[in-house]
Design a protein around this motif. Sequence first.
Motif, PDB file in Angstrom:
ATOM      1  N   ARG A 121       0.936   5.119   1.119  1.00 50.69           N
ATOM      2  CA  ARG A 121       0.526   5.702   2.520  1.00 50.69           C
ATOM      3  C   ARG A 121       1.241   6.847   2.720  1.00 50.69           C
ATOM      4  O   ARG A 121       2.240   7.379   2.213  1.00 50.69           O
ATOM      5  N   TYR A 122       0.780   7.802   3.340  1.00 51.19           N
ATOM      6  CA  TYR A 122       1.349   9.094   3.903  1.00 51.19           C
ATOM      7  C   TYR A 122       1.147   9.373   5.551  1.00 51.19           C
ATOM      8  O   TYR A 122      -0.014   9.068   6.053  1.00 51.19           O
ATOM      9  N   ILE A 123       1.964  10.132   6.220  1.00 49.54           N
ATOM     10  CA  ILE A 123       1.755  10.436   7.275  1.00 49.54           C
ATOM     11  C   ILE A 123       1.719  11.968   7.565  1.00 49.54           C
ATOM     12  O   ILE A 123       2.510  12.742   7.178  1.00 49.54           O
ATOM     13  N   GLN A 125       0.810  -1.174   0.106  1.00 50.29           N
ATOM     14  CA  GLN A 125      -0.113  -0.017   0.082  1.00 50.29           C
ATOM     15  C   GLN A 125       0.736   1.218   0.074  1.00 50.29           C
ATOM     16  O   GLN A 125       1.952   1.297   0.741  1.00 50.29           O
ATOM     17  N   ASN A 172      -0.350   7.802  12.622  1.00 44.47           N
ATOM     18  CA  ASN A 172      -1.263   6.634  12.047  1.00 44.47           C
ATOM     19  C   ASN A 172      -1.190   6.883  10.443  1.00 44.47           C
ATOM     20  O   ASN A 172      -1.495   7.951   9.907  1.00 44.47           O
ATOM     21  N   PRO A 173      -0.287   6.095   9.603  1.00 44.67           N
ATOM     22  CA  PRO A 173      -0.182   6.207   8.325  1.00 44.67           C
ATOM     23  C   PRO A 173      -1.391   6.094   7.270  1.00 44.67           C
ATOM     24  O   PRO A 173      -1.727   5.026   7.474  1.00 44.67           O
ATOM     25  N   LYS A 174      -1.747   6.852   6.838  1.00 43.93           N
ATOM     26  CA  LYS A 174      -2.959   7.197   6.076  1.00 43.93           C
ATOM     27  C   LYS A 174      -3.109   6.462   4.843  1.00 43.93           C
ATOM     28  O   LYS A 174      -1.916   6.688   4.190  1.00 43.93           O
ATOM     29  N   LEU A 175      -4.018   5.773   4.305  1.00 46.20           N
ATOM     30  CA  LEU A 175      -3.951   5.395   2.817  1.00 46.20           C
ATOM     31  C   LEU A 175      -3.964   6.270   1.947  1.00 46.20           C
ATOM     32  O   LEU A 175      -4.978   7.347   2.116  1.00 46.20           O
ATOM     33  N   ASP A 176      -3.175   6.262   0.878  1.00 49.25           N
ATOM     34  CA  ASP A 176      -3.122   7.362   0.006  1.00 49.25           C
ATOM     35  C   ASP A 176      -4.210   7.059  -0.991  1.00 49.25           C
ATOM     36  O   ASP A 176      -4.395   5.990  -1.404  1.00 49.25           O
ATOM     37  N   SER A 177      -4.733   8.199  -1.759  1.00 51.19           N
ATOM     38  CA  SER A 177      -5.960   8.181  -2.390  1.00 51.19           C
ATOM     39  C   SER A 177      -5.426   7.653  -3.767  1.00 51.19           C
ATOM     40  O   SER A 177      -6.289   7.104  -4.538  1.00 51.19           O
ATOM     41  N   GLN A 201      -2.875   5.030  -5.380  1.00 48.57           N
ATOM     42  CA  GLN A 201      -1.731   3.959  -4.958  1.00 48.57           C
ATOM     43  C   GLN A 201      -0.818   3.706  -6.084  1.00 48.57           C
ATOM     44  O   GLN A 201      -1.070   3.464  -7.058  1.00 48.57           O
ATOM     45  N   GLU A 248       0.582  13.486  -2.323  1.00 51.73           N
ATOM     46  CA  GLU A 248       0.808  12.685  -1.209  1.00 51.73           C
ATOM     47  C   GLU A 248       2.050  11.985  -1.304  1.00 51.73           C
ATOM     48  O   GLU A 248       2.422  11.237  -0.259  1.00 51.73           O
TER      49      GLU A 248
END
Length: 163
Positions: free
Chosen positions: A105-107, A103, A116-121, A123, A151
């Motif tokens: 992700r970004y922080i 995945q 909490n590394p959030k899922l990047d819109s 991929q 991101e």
Amino acid sequence: MARPRVLAALLLGCACVVNQVTAIDLSHRHTLSGMHSMTGMETSGVAGEPEIRWGTNTTHIEVELAYPTLGWLALGISPNGGMDQSDVLFGYVDDATREVIVQDRYIVATDMSRVNPKLDSQQDWAMVSGSQNKSHTTIRAVRKLRTCDPEDRPFGVRNSIIS
């Protein structure tokens, strides 16, 4: 006359999509000795210390993470050396299905005690391979050096060093 402009905009927009890439030689390697896991467990002295291998071509970077864990792996790229504003490659092997999950992700860290590394819109990391044995998880993924995703952090290649 509006049609050529629309076509040109579509063609320009496609320049940032991850394309099929042949395997990149992972010519760089770094052992991450003495590194701490998210649980605070010291990894120094553990058989098969954490390792990162990577290589680039003119358009892509390929990364392989090998870590003495049966959980997830993550690699964060930051503009300032901290966790805030990090672009993250996140991966694991699903215990039930044995499927390799990668995945993007970004922080955005406002409180460093709860990151909490959030899922990047969008991929942008694509799985190349992965495995898990009794002691280690290995994830290999590829991404464009520049993704056009706000991101993501762009990678630059200077004298074979990723910056």
